[in-house]
Write an enzyme that holds these catalytic residues in place. Structure first.
Site, PDB file in Angstrom:
ATOM      1  N   TYR A   1       9.131   3.363  17.169  1.00 52.15           N
ATOM      2  CA  TYR A   1      10.092   2.432  16.997  1.00 52.15           C
ATOM      3  C   TYR A   1       9.068   1.209  18.280  1.00 52.15           C
ATOM      4  O   TYR A   1       9.655   2.262  19.502  1.00 52.15           O
ATOM      5  CB  TYR A   1      11.399   3.317  17.504  1.00 52.15           C
ATOM      6  CG  TYR A   1      12.800   1.069  16.875  1.00 52.15           C
ATOM      7  CD1 TYR A   1      12.286   0.819  16.105  1.00 52.15           C
ATOM      8  CD2 TYR A   1      12.584   0.558  18.602  1.00 52.15           C
ATOM      9  CE1 TYR A   1      13.704  -0.513  15.516  1.00 52.15           C
ATOM     10  CE2 TYR A   1      12.851  -0.521  17.992  1.00 52.15           C
ATOM     11  CZ  TYR A   1      14.031  -1.426  16.490  1.00 52.15           C
ATOM     12  OH  TYR A   1      13.963  -2.415  16.630  1.00 52.15           O
TER      13      TYR A   1
ATOM     14  N   HIS B   1       9.276   6.446   7.631  1.00 52.73           N
ATOM     15  CA  HIS B   1       7.933   7.428   7.399  1.00 52.73           C
ATOM     16  C   HIS B   1       8.464   7.530   9.269  1.00 52.73           C
ATOM     17  O   HIS B   1       8.929   7.394   9.554  1.00 52.73           O
ATOM     18  CB  HIS B   1       6.685   6.490   7.783  1.00 52.73           C
ATOM     19  CG  HIS B   1       6.409   5.351   8.634  1.00 52.73           C
ATOM     20  ND1 HIS B   1       7.055   4.483   8.287  1.00 52.73           N
ATOM     21  CD2 HIS B   1       5.553   5.699   9.880  1.00 52.73           C
ATOM     22  CE1 HIS B   1       6.591   3.500   9.381  1.00 52.73           C
ATOM     23  NE2 HIS B   1       5.379   4.845  10.358  1.00 52.73           N
TER      24      HIS B   1
ATOM     25  N   TRP C   1       0.959  -1.164   0.434  1.00 54.50           N
ATOM     26  CA  TRP C   1      -0.383   0.140   0.305  1.00 54.50           C
ATOM     27  C   TRP C   1       1.055   1.025  -0.053  1.00 54.50           C
ATOM     28  O   TRP C   1       0.463   2.221  -0.699  1.00 54.50           O
ATOM     29  CB  TRP C   1      -1.465  -0.060   1.394  1.00 54.50           C
ATOM     30  CG  TRP C   1      -0.448   0.177   2.527  1.00 54.50           C
ATOM     31  CD1 TRP C   1      -0.162  -0.799   2.709  1.00 54.50           C
ATOM     32  CD2 TRP C   1      -0.039   1.399   3.469  1.00 54.50           C
ATOM     33  NE1 TRP C   1       0.560  -0.187   4.627  1.00 54.50           N
ATOM     34  CE2 TRP C   1       0.562   0.576   4.579  1.00 54.50           C
ATOM     35  CE3 TRP C   1      -0.664   2.532   3.094  1.00 54.50           C
ATOM     36  CZ2 TRP C   1       0.807   1.842   5.409  1.00 54.50           C
ATOM     37  CZ3 TRP C   1      -0.133   3.688   4.073  1.00 54.50           C
ATOM     38  CH2 TRP C   1       1.001   3.408   4.844  1.00 54.50           C
TER      39      TRP C   1
ATOM     40  N   SER D   1       4.672   0.324  12.669  1.00 51.99           N
ATOM     41  CA  SER D   1       4.114  -0.760  12.359  1.00 51.99           C
ATOM     42  C   SER D   1       3.883  -0.806  11.065  1.00 51.99           C
ATOM     43  O   SER D   1       3.740  -2.643  10.438  1.00 51.99           O
ATOM     44  CB  SER D   1       2.479  -0.250  11.916  1.00 51.99           C
ATOM     45  OG  SER D   1       1.579   1.189  13.568  1.00 51.99           O
TER      46      SER D   1
ATOM     47  N   TYR E   1       7.221  -1.411   7.616  1.00 54.90           N
ATOM     48  CA  TYR E   1       8.585  -1.530   8.308  1.00 54.90           C
ATOM     49  C   TYR E   1       9.582  -0.530   7.058  1.00 54.90           C
ATOM     50  O   TYR E   1       9.620  -1.154   5.567  1.00 54.90           O
ATOM     51  CB  TYR E   1       9.753  -2.690   8.368  1.00 54.90           C
ATOM     52  CG  TYR E   1       9.267  -2.952   9.637  1.00 54.90           C
ATOM     53  CD1 TYR E   1      10.559  -2.736   9.871  1.00 54.90           C
ATOM     54  CD2 TYR E   1       8.535  -3.599  10.030  1.00 54.90           C
ATOM     55  CE1 TYR E   1      10.976  -2.382  11.768  1.00 54.90           C
ATOM     56  CE2 TYR E   1       8.957  -3.948  11.164  1.00 54.90           C
ATOM     57  CZ  TYR E   1      10.070  -3.413  12.028  1.00 54.90           C
ATOM     58  OH  TYR E   1       9.727  -3.404  14.142  1.00 54.90           O
ATOM     59  N   HIS E   2       8.778   0.242   5.898  1.00 53.18           N
ATOM     60  CA  HIS E   2       9.459   1.731   5.415  1.00 53.18           C
ATOM     61  C   HIS E   2       8.970   3.186   5.625  1.00 53.18           C
ATOM     62  O   HIS E   2       8.653   3.467   6.881  1.00 53.18           O
ATOM     63  CB  HIS E   2       8.179   1.664   3.943  1.00 53.18           C
ATOM     64  CG  HIS E   2       8.826   2.881   3.099  1.00 53.18           C
ATOM     65  ND1 HIS E   2       9.290   1.863   1.752  1.00 53.18           N
ATOM     66  CD2 HIS E   2       9.083   3.883   3.038  1.00 53.18           C
ATOM     67  CE1 HIS E   2       9.658   2.694   1.108  1.00 53.18           C
ATOM     68  NE2 HIS E   2       9.253   4.526   2.347  1.00 53.18           N
TER      69      HIS E   2
ATOM     70  N   LYS F   1      -5.550   7.929  10.225  1.00 52.93           N
ATOM     71  CA  LYS F   1      -6.610   8.569  11.786  1.00 52.93           C
ATOM     72  C   LYS F   1      -7.396   9.827  11.249  1.00 52.93           C
ATOM     73  O   LYS F   1      -8.006  10.136  12.118  1.00 52.93           O
ATOM     74  CB  LYS F   1      -6.085   7.712  12.947  1.00 52.93           C
ATOM     75  CG  LYS F   1      -4.789   6.978  13.035  1.00 52.93           C
ATOM     76  CD  LYS F   1      -3.646   7.302  13.859  1.00 52.93           C
ATOM     77  CE  LYS F   1      -3.468   5.644  13.847  1.00 52.93           C
ATOM     78  NZ  LYS F   1      -2.075   5.174  12.394  1.00 52.93           N
TER      79      LYS F   1
ATOM     80  N   ASP G   1      -2.601  10.986   7.359  1.00 50.45           N
ATOM     81  CA  ASP G   1      -2.721   9.907   7.948  1.00 50.45           C
ATOM     82  C   ASP G   1      -4.011   9.498   7.795  1.00 50.45           C
ATOM     83  O   ASP G   1      -5.330  10.156   7.644  1.00 50.45           O
ATOM     84  CB  ASP G   1      -2.351  10.100   9.907  1.00 50.45           C
ATOM     85  CG  ASP G   1      -2.416   8.283   9.804  1.00 50.45           C
ATOM     86  OD1 ASP G   1      -3.485   7.515  10.429  1.00 50.45           O
ATOM     87  OD2 ASP G   1      -1.431   7.286   9.865  1.00 50.45           O
TER      88      ASP G   1
END
Length: 311
Positions: A245, A253, A151, A248, A250-251, A183, A181
């Site tokens: 850290y 951001h 995504w 959620s 692992y790219h 959210k 985001d």
């Protein structure tokens, strides 16, 4: 100054009730509920093949615009009196939309990892050393393929959400895309929440950063702050800019939130301020390769279990 004109309400796309997984959710079960945030996480099955779906329901903030308040206190709001004592009275009020809207997020088809992520579990504090990351965490991430980032690539490649992009620097080394985001409802500035996705595909988290990435980090900070002030009128001293850290996904951001908003994951056990990260790397290039990182993890998570067994 007179009252500002209300912004036009966004047009809602027509949803095919027969096809959308929300309307076909069978036997929903509560995975978790956060009552103080008016949040509930549900798991159910969809379709004849009983694929998993996760649905997140969240009460939206009140519409406090002049138009919204006028509608709230109109005769269309139904009242049921619960108590009357002298000058005090309480009611169950049922207002009309948009006050009754519920923000709904659907993950479908959901994987076992998604279900585990949103299931309520006991949590505990974990200390991950630099060696732990190399010997335990990194192999685990590669083996488990923890949460697809397709995504993210869709956004970076302009295949999805291109209309939501607030700012883009296309430079392949120091560039990023800034967008709201999921959210954030895009209305309440106090709960402003955006994220910056870097164009580079070789950076997963804080653990990968060193002095070579300082131009990238400083670029995101300056140009992200400028874009948010220009678009939303929120100045940089009103922003909380931080990494998670563990993240959620692992790219690499970075989160941008209004300091007035108690955003999920903005506490000391997960958030690392961008200004602190820059300063730490300037002090020691391999700071985040050596630093023991403390985070809160779910007790039954496989990675938490593995890290707990280390000396």
């Amino acid at each position: 100054m007179g009252e500002e004109e209300d912004e036009p309400s966004p047009k809602l796309a027509k949803i095919d009730v027969e096809l959308h997984p929300f309307h076909r959710l069978k036997n929903p079960v509560v995975l978790n509920e956060v009552k103080e945030k008016k949040l509930v996480f549900l798991h159910g099955k969809v379709g004849e093949d009983n694929k998993d779906a996760v649905v997140i329901l969240e009460k939206r903030p009140f519409d406090t615009s002049p138009k919204g308040l006028k509608s709230l206190f109109s005769e269309e709001t139904k009242l049921r009196q619960d108590l009357l004592n002298d000058i005090y009275s309480t009611y169950a009020a049922v207002p009309t939309s948009p006050h009754t809207e519920i923000k709904t997020t659907v993950i479908y088809p959901a994987t076992t990892k998604h279900i585990e992520k949103y299931t309520k579990q006991e949590v505990e504090v974990i200390e991950e050393t630099g060696d732990d990351y190399k010997q335990i965490t990194l192999p685990y991430l590669k083996e488990e393929n923890r949460f697809s980032v397709q995504w993210v690539f869709n956004i970076l490649d302009k295949k999805s959400e291109s209309e939501r992009i607030v700012f883009e620097d296309p430079d392949p080394e120091i560039g990023f895309i800034l967008l709201p985001d999921m959210k954030w409802d895009l209305k309440d500035i106090e709960s402003l929440y955006l994220m910056a996705l870097v164009h580079r595909h070789d950076l997963k988290s804080l653990r990968d950063l060193n002095k070579d990435h300082l131009p990238l980090l400083k670029n995101i900070k300056q140009r992200g702050e400028d874009a948010i002030q220009e678009k939303y009128g929120v100045k940089k001293h009103k922003l909380r800019i931080y990494f998670h850290y563990q993240p959620s996904y692992y790219h690499l951001h970075i989160h941008f939130t209004n300091i007035a908003f108690d955003a999920p994951g903005s506490s000391v056990t997960r958030a690392h301020l961008l200004t602190d990260v820059i300063e730490n790397i300037e002090f020691m290039s391999d700071y985040y390769q050596k630093k023991t990182m403390t985070f809160v993890g779910k007790r039954d998570d496989k990675l938490v279990t593995a890290l707990r067994k280390t000396p």
